[in-house]
Design a protein around this motif. Sequence first.
Motif, PDB file in Angstrom:
ATOM      1  N   THR A  14      -5.032  -1.992   9.702  1.00 17.56           N
ATOM      2  CA  THR A  14      -6.020  -2.256   8.875  1.00 17.56           C
ATOM      3  C   THR A  14      -5.267  -1.229   8.081  1.00 17.56           C
ATOM      4  O   THR A  14      -5.037  -0.096   8.164  1.00 17.56           O
ATOM      5  CB  THR A  14      -7.683  -1.432   9.780  1.00 17.56           C
ATOM      6  N   LEU A  15      -5.593  -1.566   6.331  1.00 18.86           N
ATOM      7  CA  LEU A  15      -5.988  -0.809   5.404  1.00 18.86           C
ATOM      8  C   LEU A  15      -6.920   0.575   5.646  1.00 18.86           C
ATOM      9  O   LEU A  15      -7.825  -0.457   5.913  1.00 18.86           O
ATOM     10  CB  LEU A  15      -5.720  -1.616   4.288  1.00 18.86           C
ATOM     11  N   PHE A  25      -1.806   5.693   3.708  1.00 18.10           N
ATOM     12  CA  PHE A  25      -0.523   5.056   4.262  1.00 18.10           C
ATOM     13  C   PHE A  25       0.017   6.881   4.957  1.00 18.10           C
ATOM     14  O   PHE A  25       0.182   7.691   4.719  1.00 18.10           O
ATOM     15  CB  PHE A  25       0.236   5.097   3.449  1.00 18.10           C
ATOM     16  N   TRP A  26       0.852   6.332   6.155  1.00 19.58           N
ATOM     17  CA  TRP A  26       1.449   7.549   6.954  1.00 19.58           C
ATOM     18  C   TRP A  26       2.608   6.982   6.954  1.00 19.58           C
ATOM     19  O   TRP A  26       3.294   6.059   5.925  1.00 19.58           O
ATOM     20  CB  TRP A  26       1.152   6.828   8.734  1.00 19.58           C
ATOM     21  N   LYS A  38       9.501   4.903   6.218  1.00 21.50           N
ATOM     22  CA  LYS A  38       8.748   4.245   5.633  1.00 21.50           C
ATOM     23  C   LYS A  38       7.841   4.145   6.153  1.00 21.50           C
ATOM     24  O   LYS A  38       6.762   4.867   6.879  1.00 21.50           O
ATOM     25  CB  LYS A  38       9.144   2.714   6.544  1.00 21.50           C
ATOM     26  N   ARG A  39       6.739   3.757   5.238  1.00 21.43           N
ATOM     27  CA  ARG A  39       4.985   3.877   4.469  1.00 21.43           C
ATOM     28  C   ARG A  39       4.287   2.891   5.523  1.00 21.43           C
ATOM     29  O   ARG A  39       5.141   1.859   5.287  1.00 21.43           O
ATOM     30  CB  ARG A  39       4.279   3.966   3.116  1.00 21.43           C
ATOM     31  N   ASP A  40       3.340   2.839   6.066  1.00 19.90           N
ATOM     32  CA  ASP A  40       2.603   2.022   6.763  1.00 19.90           C
ATOM     33  C   ASP A  40       1.195   1.933   6.980  1.00 19.90           C
ATOM     34  O   ASP A  40       0.856   3.200   6.561  1.00 19.90           O
ATOM     35  CB  ASP A  40       3.638   2.167   8.337  1.00 19.90           C
ATOM     36  N   ASN A  41       0.722   1.287   7.175  1.00 17.59           N
ATOM     37  CA  ASN A  41      -1.219   1.155   7.777  1.00 17.59           C
ATOM     38  C   ASN A  41      -0.954   1.110   8.876  1.00 17.59           C
ATOM     39  O   ASN A  41      -0.128   2.017   9.724  1.00 17.59           O
ATOM     40  CB  ASN A  41      -1.554  -0.092   6.921  1.00 17.59           C
ATOM     41  N   ARG A  42      -2.442   1.725   9.392  1.00 15.09           N
ATOM     42  CA  ARG A  42      -2.365   1.983  10.658  1.00 15.09           C
ATOM     43  C   ARG A  42      -2.621   0.946  11.550  1.00 15.09           C
ATOM     44  O   ARG A  42      -3.022  -0.718  11.382  1.00 15.09           O
ATOM     45  CB  ARG A  42      -4.145   2.497  10.800  1.00 15.09           C
ATOM     46  N   GLY A  43      -2.682   0.725  12.758  1.00 15.21           N
ATOM     47  CA  GLY A  43      -2.667  -0.337  13.797  1.00 15.21           C
ATOM     48  C   GLY A  43      -1.948   0.228  15.133  1.00 15.21           C
ATOM     49  O   GLY A  43      -1.537   1.044  15.283  1.00 15.21           O
ATOM     50  N   MET A 135       6.041  -5.080   6.880  1.00 17.66           N
ATOM     51  CA  MET A 135       4.715  -6.544   6.515  1.00 17.66           C
ATOM     52  C   MET A 135       4.242  -5.960   6.150  1.00 17.66           C
ATOM     53  O   MET A 135       3.126  -6.412   5.509  1.00 17.66           O
ATOM     54  CB  MET A 135       4.774  -6.133   8.042  1.00 17.66           C
ATOM     55  N   LEU A 136       3.839  -4.047   5.215  1.00 12.49           N
ATOM     56  CA  LEU A 136       2.735  -4.270   4.354  1.00 12.49           C
ATOM     57  C   LEU A 136       2.332  -4.890   3.203  1.00 12.49           C
ATOM     58  O   LEU A 136       1.746  -5.564   2.702  1.00 12.49           O
ATOM     59  CB  LEU A 136       3.307  -2.928   3.876  1.00 12.49           C
ATOM     60  N   TYR A 137       3.834  -5.222   1.835  1.00 14.29           N
ATOM     61  CA  TYR A 137       3.155  -6.145   1.145  1.00 14.29           C
ATOM     62  C   TYR A 137       3.126  -7.704   1.686  1.00 14.29           C
ATOM     63  O   TYR A 137       2.035  -7.928   0.523  1.00 14.29           O
ATOM     64  CB  TYR A 137       5.016  -4.914   0.222  1.00 14.29           C
ATOM     65  N   PRO A 138       3.951  -8.530   2.123  1.00 13.12           N
ATOM     66  CA  PRO A 138       2.840  -9.310   2.551  1.00 13.12           C
ATOM     67  C   PRO A 138       1.736  -9.518   2.841  1.00 13.12           C
ATOM     68  O   PRO A 138       1.343 -10.356   2.472  1.00 13.12           O
ATOM     69  CB  PRO A 138       4.448 -10.122   3.990  1.00 13.12           C
TER      70      PRO A 138
END
Length: 157
Positions: A14-15, A25-26, A38-43, A135-138
Amino acid sequence: MIKWIDFTGISVSTLVYHPEKWFLFWHRTDQCRDERRKRDNRGGGLKFWEEISDGMKRELEEEFWRTFKDNQIHTLWYREQFREHNREKSHRIAFCHVTILDGTEIITNMEPHKHDELKYFPIDKLPTQAESHSMLYPTLIEFKGKIEELIGKKIVL
């Protein structure tokens, strides 16, 4: 057998969006499995016999130490994710979501061993692709229109 490497993994992500035009972002620590710093969304991974929506709620609760209402979690669709990291190929199917905060939530980092910082970024100044999980930008590119429709704002990539 290693999930995502020896067999296809299923994940939920999830964003997290704050109504004042911010994404949360984490920052991944050195203790993460891969893509450290790296910066990442959650999941996370979907458990066997767990419905997708329940898996997303569980991940949010584990990582934030709070529950979210059904009307805050919006399903985008799924993405098939292929990548190679340290010469290992991985394959996962990710069910992607947007979680919209109501603006009053207190966000707590319940996994400081995996994420050393939680930080809000304005939707027009997101972390760069180089400093983000692969995988964030894609995901942002694929679902940009749906995300903008949900949040009612334009995202600058």
